[in-house]
Motif scaffolding. Structure first.
Motif, PDB file in Angstrom:
ATOM      1  N   THR A  36       0.692  -1.001  -0.072  1.00 22.73           N
ATOM      2  CA  THR A  36       0.013  -0.168   0.071  1.00 22.73           C
ATOM      3  C   THR A  36       0.843   1.342   0.108  1.00 22.73           C
ATOM      4  OG1 THR A  36      -1.593  -0.975   0.933  1.00 22.73           O
ATOM      5  CG2 THR A  36      -1.627   1.164   1.195  1.00 22.73           C
ATOM      6  N   SER A  37       1.903   1.307   0.898  1.00 21.75           N
ATOM      7  CA  SER A  37       2.954   2.388   0.794  1.00 21.75           C
ATOM      8  C   SER A  37       3.503   2.721  -0.431  1.00 21.75           C
ATOM      9  CB  SER A  37       3.873   2.300   1.757  1.00 21.75           C
ATOM     10  OG  SER A  37       3.362   2.206   3.126  1.00 21.75           O
ATOM     11  N   ALA A  38       3.908   1.576  -1.114  1.00 23.21           N
ATOM     12  CA  ALA A  38       4.684   1.596  -2.463  1.00 23.21           C
ATOM     13  C   ALA A  38       3.856   2.154  -3.516  1.00 23.21           C
ATOM     14  CB  ALA A  38       5.212   0.300  -2.808  1.00 23.21           C
ATOM     15  N   VAL A  39       2.448   1.725  -3.490  1.00 20.03           N
ATOM     16  CA  VAL A  39       1.499   2.272  -4.588  1.00 20.03           C
ATOM     17  C   VAL A  39       1.186   3.850  -4.276  1.00 20.03           C
ATOM     18  CG1 VAL A  39      -0.915   2.099  -5.243  1.00 20.03           C
ATOM     19  CG2 VAL A  39       0.391  -0.076  -4.886  1.00 20.03           C
ATOM     20  N   PHE A  40       1.088   4.067  -2.937  1.00 21.39           N
ATOM     21  CA  PHE A  40       0.789   5.538  -2.784  1.00 21.39           C
ATOM     22  C   PHE A  40       1.945   6.391  -2.746  1.00 21.39           C
ATOM     23  CE2 PHE A  40       1.132   9.065   0.142  1.00 21.39           C
ATOM     24  CZ  PHE A  40      -0.185   9.597   0.116  1.00 21.39           C
ATOM     25  N   ARG A  41       3.146   6.141  -2.781  1.00 16.34           N
ATOM     26  CA  ARG A  41       4.464   6.768  -3.138  1.00 16.34           C
ATOM     27  C   ARG A  41       4.543   6.752  -4.575  1.00 16.34           C
ATOM     28  NH1 ARG A  41       6.863   3.522   0.704  1.00 16.34           N
ATOM     29  NH2 ARG A  41       7.819   2.419  -0.963  1.00 16.34           N
ATOM     30  N   HIS A  42       4.136   5.550  -5.324  1.00 15.56           N
ATOM     31  CA  HIS A  42       4.123   5.717  -6.951  1.00 15.56           C
ATOM     32  C   HIS A  42       2.988   6.795  -7.367  1.00 15.56           C
ATOM     33  CE1 HIS A  42       4.457   4.481 -10.844  1.00 15.56           C
ATOM     34  NE2 HIS A  42       3.174   4.174 -11.019  1.00 15.56           N
ATOM     35  N   ALA A  43       1.923   6.535  -6.887  1.00 17.27           N
ATOM     36  CA  ALA A  43       0.789   7.361  -7.211  1.00 17.27           C
ATOM     37  C   ALA A  43       1.080   8.898  -7.154  1.00 17.27           C
ATOM     38  CB  ALA A  43      -0.477   7.269  -6.446  1.00 17.27           C
ATOM     39  N   GLN A  44       1.783   9.215  -6.016  1.00 12.95           N
ATOM     40  CA  GLN A  44       2.484  10.733  -5.581  1.00 12.95           C
ATOM     41  C   GLN A  44       3.635  10.958  -6.719  1.00 12.95           C
ATOM     42  OE1 GLN A  44      -0.286  11.483  -3.807  1.00 12.95           O
ATOM     43  NE2 GLN A  44       1.091  12.653  -2.486  1.00 12.95           N
ATOM     44  N   ALA A  45       4.189  10.089  -7.029  1.00 15.18           N
ATOM     45  CA  ALA A  45       5.485  10.508  -7.764  1.00 15.18           C
ATOM     46  C   ALA A  45       4.834  10.804  -9.420  1.00 15.18           C
ATOM     47  CB  ALA A  45       6.447   9.464  -8.186  1.00 15.18           C
ATOM     48  N   VAL A  46       3.938  10.027  -9.711  1.00 10.82           N
ATOM     49  CA  VAL A  46       3.262  10.190 -11.166  1.00 10.82           C
ATOM     50  C   VAL A  46       2.465  11.466 -11.065  1.00 10.82           C
ATOM     51  CG1 VAL A  46       1.615   9.095 -12.512  1.00 10.82           C
ATOM     52  CG2 VAL A  46       3.373   7.705 -11.794  1.00 10.82           C
ATOM     53  N   SER A  47       1.910  11.818 -10.076  1.00 16.91           N
ATOM     54  CA  SER A  47       1.123  12.926 -10.237  1.00 16.91           C
ATOM     55  C   SER A  47       1.872  14.205 -10.118  1.00 16.91           C
ATOM     56  CB  SER A  47      -0.032  12.965  -8.909  1.00 16.91           C
ATOM     57  OG  SER A  47       0.552  13.229  -7.618  1.00 16.91           O
TER      58      SER A  47
END
Length: 58
Positions: A36-47
């Motif tokens: 969950t943390s990895a997906v959240f960090r990835h989503a933040q980086a992409v945005s």
């Protein structure tokens, strides 16, 4: 005889099985938390790196 002190082979096997299952559930939850943390960090980086606005436009 108190029930707390009563130890049957079936009861011991049941408690052992429940303990192993509880440990497996804890490990699975830890892995889900990490994912969950990895997906959240990835989503933040992409945005942040995307040119899109909050509305989805450019």
């Amino acid at each position: 005889m108190q029930m707390i002190e009563w130890q049957s082979p079936a009861g011991a096997a049941y408690r052992n099985s429940v303990g192993l299952q509880a440990a497996a559930v804890r490990r699975a939850k830890e892995k889900l938390d990490i994912a969950t943390s990895a997906v959240f960090r990835h989503a933040q980086a992409v945005s942040v790196s995307s040119g899109r606005t909050a509305g989805g436009g450019y």
